[in-house]
Design an enzyme around this catalytic site. Structure first.
Site, PDB file in Angstrom:
ATOM      1  N   TYR A 134     -20.109 -12.975  25.641  1.00  0.00           N
ATOM      2  CA  TYR A 134     -19.170 -13.887  24.964  1.00  0.00           C
ATOM      3  C   TYR A 134     -18.648 -14.906  25.964  1.00  0.00           C
ATOM      4  O   TYR A 134     -18.147 -14.541  27.032  1.00  0.00           O
ATOM      5  CB  TYR A 134     -18.021 -13.038  24.397  1.00  0.00           C
ATOM      6  CG  TYR A 134     -17.027 -13.787  23.557  1.00  0.00           C
ATOM      7  CD1 TYR A 134     -17.459 -14.617  22.522  1.00  0.00           C
ATOM      8  CD2 TYR A 134     -15.658 -13.661  23.786  1.00  0.00           C
ATOM      9  CE1 TYR A 134     -16.542 -15.297  21.737  1.00  0.00           C
ATOM     10  CE2 TYR A 134     -14.738 -14.328  22.998  1.00  0.00           C
ATOM     11  CZ  TYR A 134     -15.182 -15.157  21.973  1.00  0.00           C
ATOM     12  OH  TYR A 134     -14.271 -15.826  21.206  1.00  0.00           O
ATOM     13  N   ASN A 156     -33.565   1.755  32.822  1.00  0.00           N
ATOM     14  CA  ASN A 156     -32.385   2.424  33.366  1.00  0.00           C
ATOM     15  C   ASN A 156     -31.276   1.387  33.578  1.00  0.00           C
ATOM     16  O   ASN A 156     -31.447   0.418  34.303  1.00  0.00           O
ATOM     17  CB  ASN A 156     -32.732   3.084  34.699  1.00  0.00           C
ATOM     18  CG  ASN A 156     -31.533   3.876  35.214  1.00  0.00           C
ATOM     19  OD1 ASN A 156     -31.322   5.014  34.802  1.00  0.00           O
ATOM     20  ND2 ASN A 156     -30.726   3.269  36.065  1.00  0.00           N
ATOM     21  N   ALA A 163      -2.474   4.349 -14.899  1.00  0.00           N
ATOM     22  CA  ALA A 163      -2.177   4.159 -13.468  1.00  0.00           C
ATOM     23  C   ALA A 163      -1.047   3.153 -13.272  1.00  0.00           C
ATOM     24  O   ALA A 163      -0.996   2.454 -12.267  1.00  0.00           O
ATOM     25  CB  ALA A 163      -3.425   3.681 -12.749  1.00  0.00           C
ATOM     26  N   ARG A 165       8.183   9.460  -6.064  1.00  0.00           N
ATOM     27  CA  ARG A 165       8.282  10.580  -5.128  1.00  0.00           C
ATOM     28  C   ARG A 165       7.324  10.471  -3.939  1.00  0.00           C
ATOM     29  O   ARG A 165       7.406  11.228  -2.992  1.00  0.00           O
ATOM     30  CB  ARG A 165       8.083  11.905  -5.871  1.00  0.00           C
ATOM     31  CG  ARG A 165       9.322  12.326  -6.638  1.00  0.00           C
ATOM     32  CD  ARG A 165       9.036  13.493  -7.553  1.00  0.00           C
ATOM     33  NE  ARG A 165       8.283  13.071  -8.738  1.00  0.00           N
ATOM     34  CZ  ARG A 165       7.753  13.897  -9.618  1.00  0.00           C
ATOM     35  NH1 ARG A 165       7.863  15.202  -9.453  1.00  0.00           N
ATOM     36  NH2 ARG A 165       7.103  13.426 -10.666  1.00  0.00           N
ATOM     37  N   ASN A 209      -0.357  21.389 -19.731  1.00  0.00           N
ATOM     38  CA  ASN A 209      -1.118  20.229 -20.173  1.00  0.00           C
ATOM     39  C   ASN A 209      -1.559  19.440 -18.949  1.00  0.00           C
ATOM     40  O   ASN A 209      -0.736  19.034 -18.132  1.00  0.00           O
ATOM     41  CB  ASN A 209      -0.206  19.365 -21.054  1.00  0.00           C
ATOM     42  CG  ASN A 209      -0.813  18.014 -21.384  1.00  0.00           C
ATOM     43  OD1 ASN A 209      -2.030  17.914 -21.557  1.00  0.00           O
ATOM     44  ND2 ASN A 209       0.028  16.992 -21.469  1.00  0.00           N
ATOM     45  N   GLN A 226       0.507  -3.098 -18.214  1.00  0.00           N
ATOM     46  CA  GLN A 226       1.622  -2.510 -18.973  1.00  0.00           C
ATOM     47  C   GLN A 226       2.894  -2.952 -18.238  1.00  0.00           C
ATOM     48  O   GLN A 226       3.234  -2.415 -17.191  1.00  0.00           O
ATOM     49  CB  GLN A 226       1.516  -0.974 -18.986  1.00  0.00           C
ATOM     50  CG  GLN A 226       2.555  -0.306 -19.883  1.00  0.00           C
ATOM     51  CD  GLN A 226       2.685   1.195 -19.613  1.00  0.00           C
ATOM     52  OE1 GLN A 226       2.325   1.690 -18.542  1.00  0.00           O
ATOM     53  NE2 GLN A 226       3.236   1.916 -20.574  1.00  0.00           N
ATOM     54  N   TYR A 273     -20.983  -1.625  29.307  1.00  0.00           N
ATOM     55  CA  TYR A 273     -20.873  -2.316  28.022  1.00  0.00           C
ATOM     56  C   TYR A 273     -22.166  -3.052  27.731  1.00  0.00           C
ATOM     57  O   TYR A 273     -22.585  -3.922  28.503  1.00  0.00           O
ATOM     58  CB  TYR A 273     -19.697  -3.312  28.004  1.00  0.00           C
ATOM     59  CG  TYR A 273     -19.720  -4.124  26.731  1.00  0.00           C
ATOM     60  CD1 TYR A 273     -19.562  -3.483  25.500  1.00  0.00           C
ATOM     61  CD2 TYR A 273     -19.969  -5.493  26.736  1.00  0.00           C
ATOM     62  CE1 TYR A 273     -19.639  -4.200  24.306  1.00  0.00           C
ATOM     63  CE2 TYR A 273     -20.044  -6.214  25.553  1.00  0.00           C
ATOM     64  CZ  TYR A 273     -19.881  -5.559  24.348  1.00  0.00           C
ATOM     65  OH  TYR A 273     -19.969  -6.251  23.171  1.00  0.00           O
ATOM     66  N   ALA A 300     -28.309  -3.599  42.863  1.00  0.00           N
ATOM     67  CA  ALA A 300     -26.940  -3.199  42.533  1.00  0.00           C
ATOM     68  C   ALA A 300     -25.964  -4.319  42.871  1.00  0.00           C
ATOM     69  O   ALA A 300     -26.163  -5.068  43.825  1.00  0.00           O
ATOM     70  CB  ALA A 300     -26.581  -1.949  43.317  1.00  0.00           C
TER      71      ALA A 300
HETATM   72  C1  UD1 Z   1       2.512  14.051 -17.995  1.00  0.00           C
HETATM   73  C2  UD1 Z   1       2.490  14.794 -19.330  1.00  0.00           C
HETATM   74  C3  UD1 Z   1       2.662  16.293 -19.076  1.00  0.00           C
HETATM   75  C4  UD1 Z   1       1.564  16.780 -18.161  1.00  0.00           C
HETATM   76  C5  UD1 Z   1       1.542  15.952 -16.882  1.00  0.00           C
HETATM   77  C6  UD1 Z   1       0.321  16.300 -16.084  1.00  0.00           C
HETATM   78  C7  UD1 Z   1       3.438  13.263 -20.964  1.00  0.00           C
HETATM   79  C8  UD1 Z   1       4.634  12.910 -21.747  1.00  0.00           C
HETATM   80  N1  UD1 Z   1       3.564  14.299 -20.150  1.00  0.00           N
HETATM   81  O1  UD1 Z   1       3.793  14.229 -17.433  1.00  0.00           O
HETATM   82  O2  UD1 Z   1       2.596  16.992 -20.290  1.00  0.00           O
HETATM   83  O3  UD1 Z   1       1.757  18.140 -17.865  1.00  0.00           O
HETATM   84  O4  UD1 Z   1       1.470  14.538 -17.174  1.00  0.00           O
HETATM   85  O5  UD1 Z   1       0.319  15.629 -14.838  1.00  0.00           O
HETATM   86  O6  UD1 Z   1       2.417  12.646 -21.110  1.00  0.00           O
HETATM   87  N2  UD1 Z   1       1.894   6.245 -16.772  1.00  0.00           N
HETATM   88  C9  UD1 Z   1       1.642   4.953 -17.156  1.00  0.00           C
HETATM   89  N3  UD1 Z   1       2.566   4.309 -17.905  1.00  0.00           N
HETATM   90  C10 UD1 Z   1       3.714   4.899 -18.311  1.00  0.00           C
HETATM   91  C11 UD1 Z   1       3.958   6.223 -17.912  1.00  0.00           C
HETATM   92  C12 UD1 Z   1       3.023   6.872 -17.156  1.00  0.00           C
HETATM   93  O7  UD1 Z   1       0.609   4.380 -16.815  1.00  0.00           O
HETATM   94  O8  UD1 Z   1       4.484   4.231 -18.994  1.00  0.00           O
HETATM   95  C13 UD1 Z   1       0.887   6.935 -15.972  1.00  0.00           C
HETATM   96  C14 UD1 Z   1       1.386   7.328 -14.586  1.00  0.00           C
HETATM   97  O9  UD1 Z   1       1.091   6.317 -13.660  1.00  0.00           O
HETATM   98  C15 UD1 Z   1       0.595   8.592 -14.299  1.00  0.00           C
HETATM   99  C16 UD1 Z   1       0.378   9.187 -15.683  1.00  0.00           C
HETATM  100  O10 UD1 Z   1       0.564   8.148 -16.603  1.00  0.00           O
HETATM  101  O11 UD1 Z   1      -0.655   8.309 -13.740  1.00  0.00           O
HETATM  102  C17 UD1 Z   1       1.308  10.354 -15.963  1.00  0.00           C
HETATM  103  O12 UD1 Z   1       2.635   9.902 -15.956  1.00  0.00           O
HETATM  104  P1  UD1 Z   1       3.815  10.767 -15.368  1.00  0.00           P
HETATM  105  O13 UD1 Z   1       5.064  10.019 -15.541  1.00  0.00           O
HETATM  106  O14 UD1 Z   1       3.457  11.230 -14.024  1.00  0.00           O
HETATM  107  O15 UD1 Z   1       3.803  11.975 -16.419  1.00  0.00           O
HETATM  108  P2  UD1 Z   1       4.370  13.404 -16.177  1.00  0.00           P
HETATM  109  O16 UD1 Z   1       5.835  13.370 -16.318  1.00  0.00           O
HETATM  110  O17 UD1 Z   1       3.806  13.956 -14.927  1.00  0.00           O
END
Ligand code: UD1
Ligand code: CA
Length: 479
Positions: free
Chosen positions: A410, A400, A30, A36, A192, A98, A389, A446
């Protein structure tokens, strides 16, 4: 976080399916920015059905009863931590920072030092919110001897990674990212999901072999599949039942699509439990809703938080019911808001009522239009039919409350209570200055402003006496 039987996100425990395997630890990715989404809010905090996508993922993960859940965060990490900390009762989330987002492979690698030796690791994505727990469990089970991954057939696979299978054995051999794929590979519709399971030893070994020699210059998690095959490890592909089970959100269009998918399931669950939805496309559930038989829910109704509707409850168009219990045969008329309330049987609420937290109504209570209540109890058969109220009040049975009655609870500093006994009649346009007590059977004339206690059966008249001036001369425009 209890999910009842009527909810589409069925929380049947799947731990039995995992028994006998290694202890499970979940790693949720995450850290990404979610460019986007064009948002100041980290992507994984955008809500589906009122809960952050990451909360959905954590809830589903917790159904597998893992030993630990590690969440890899980076962009907006403080916001993510405080949001989940505040709203999600899942406890033990281990936050892994990260600092640089070098790819999905790097993200998983960053979490591995916190994973116990001998564990099974399940990798989830924080922006893939609607995966059924059973599918995850199947993936974990498939990873007994080598890695397992969840795939799906997508009619429009767009920029997702493609699954390359062996032409003879049909075994999964590798994953090609869209940007690295040739035309032939791009035509493959099996994708995938990103969800993958394997032992911690497998990930430690194969993630250390990753390179950034690819179109995006990133460490791809997906490359561990090819290296597993090179080592002769069996790779298990688990096919999702529907693309939505593994659909990720990259922009707000996809977010809205998943919201609709989720809502359609919730609506279906309500109907299958015996509620009539006049239009299943126009009811939104943002929480856990339990319905009795023969409830009738009109259009544009929102049910939020923990909501329990008894049998034969009617919810009128445009109403919002949040964290409330509604008793059998009660009718909520259109455009009412019922929030944090306990409403008994055969009550009638609204139209245009605002029932605020701490409202507690017994049976046969009637609340009419433009009535607001807060921290107010009303006994059996009591009524406030118009323009009123009632705050911080205890009201007995068969009372009633006339139109335009206001409890002045208040004084600018503190809140004060209004106590009204049984069988009291409060006349129209009365102002009850709290703290005040009006005893059983009392009658308030009233237009009264009351500041002191009224004894049982007394008539209270708290207004200036009417005075008529005989022979009074009206102003004359012409003079
Ligand atoms: C990735 C997969 C792709 C798959 C797709 C499904 C890889 C290389 N590709 O692509 O095969 O079809 O997901 O949705 O794995 N994230 C991190 N740290 C990073 C990079 C990413 O935490 O350094 C997290 C992002 O926040 C996200 C997830 O990993 O939640 C996927 O990353 P994203 O960059 O969206 O991967 P895709 O290009 O969509
Ligand atoms: Ca993605």
């Amino acid at each position: 976080m209890p999910v009842n039987s009527t909810s589409a996100s069925n929380e049947s425990s799947v731990s039995a399916a995992l028994a006998g395997s290694k202890p499970l630890e979940v790693v949720v990715l995450a850290a990404g920015k979610g460019t986007r989404m064009r948002s100041g809010l980290p992507k994984v905090l955008h809500p589906v059905a009122g809960s952050a996508m990451l909360e959905h993922v954590l809830r589903t993960a917790s159904q597998l009863h893992p030993k630990a859940i590690h969440v890899v965060i980076g962009h907006g990490s403080e916001k993510v931590k405080s949001h989940i900390g505040h709203t999600c009762a899942l406890g033990n989330v281990n936050w892994v920072q990260q600092t640089e987002q070098l790819g999905t492979g790097h993200a998983v690698k960053t979490a591995l030092p916190d994973v116990q030796k001998g564990s099974m690791v399940l990798v989830l994505y924080g922006d893939v919110p609607l995966t059924p727990a059973q599918l995850l469990s199947d993936c974990v089970q498939g990873a007994a001897k080598g890695p397992a991954l969840i795939t799906a057939n997508m009619p429009d696979p767009a920029a997702l990674g493609r699954i390359i299978r062996n032409a003879d054995t049909n075994a999964v051999e590798r994953i090609v990212e869209f940007k690295d794929a040739n035309t032939e590979q791009r035509a493959i519709s099996e994708i995938n999901s990103g969800i993958m399971a394997g032992s911690v030893e497998f990930f430690n070994d194969h993630l250390s072999r990753l390179s950034t020699d690819n179109a995006q210059g990133e460490y791809y998690l997906t490359d561990v599949i090819e290296s597993a095959c090179a080592d002769g490890l069996p790779v298990t592909g688990v096919l999702a039942g529907s693309p939505y089970e593994v659909a990720g959100v990259n922009d707000r269009v996809q977010l809205a699509e998943l919201e609709r998918v989720f809502q359609a399931k919730e609506a279906e669950a309500l109907m299958l439990s015996g509620a009539t939805l006049l239009d299943p496309d126009r009811v939104d559930v943002r929480g856990n809703v339990e319905v009795g038989q023969d409830c009738m829910i009109d259009i544009n109704v929102i049910l939020e938080g923990e909501v329990t509707l008894g049998a034969n409850v009617e919810i009128g168009a445009g109403s919002i019911v949040r964290n409330s219990r509604i008793g059998d045969n009660t009718v909520i008329h259109p455009n009412s808001i019922v929030d944090g309330a306990n409403v008994g049987m055969r009550c009638s609420i609204g139209p245009f009522a605002r029932i605020r937290p701490g409202s507690d109504f017994a049976q046969d209570v009637k609340i009419g239009n433009f009535v607001e209540t807060k921290k107010t109890r009303m006994g059996d058969g009591s009524k406030a039919s118009h323009l009123t109220y009632l705050g911080d009040a205890e009201i007995g049975a068969e009372v009633n409350i006339g139109a335009g009655t206001v409890t002045c609870n208040y004084d600018g500093i503190s809140k004060h209570r209004t106590d009204i006994g049984d069988d009291v009649f409060v006349g129209t346009n009365s102002t009850l200055v709290a703290p005040i007590q009006i005893d059983n059977g009392a009658f308030v004339a009233a237009g009264s402003t009351l500041t002191s206690k009224v004894k049982p059966g007394d008539l209270a008249v708290g207004r200036a006496r009417q005075r008529n001036i005989e022979g009074w001369k009206r102003p004359d425009k012409r003079s």
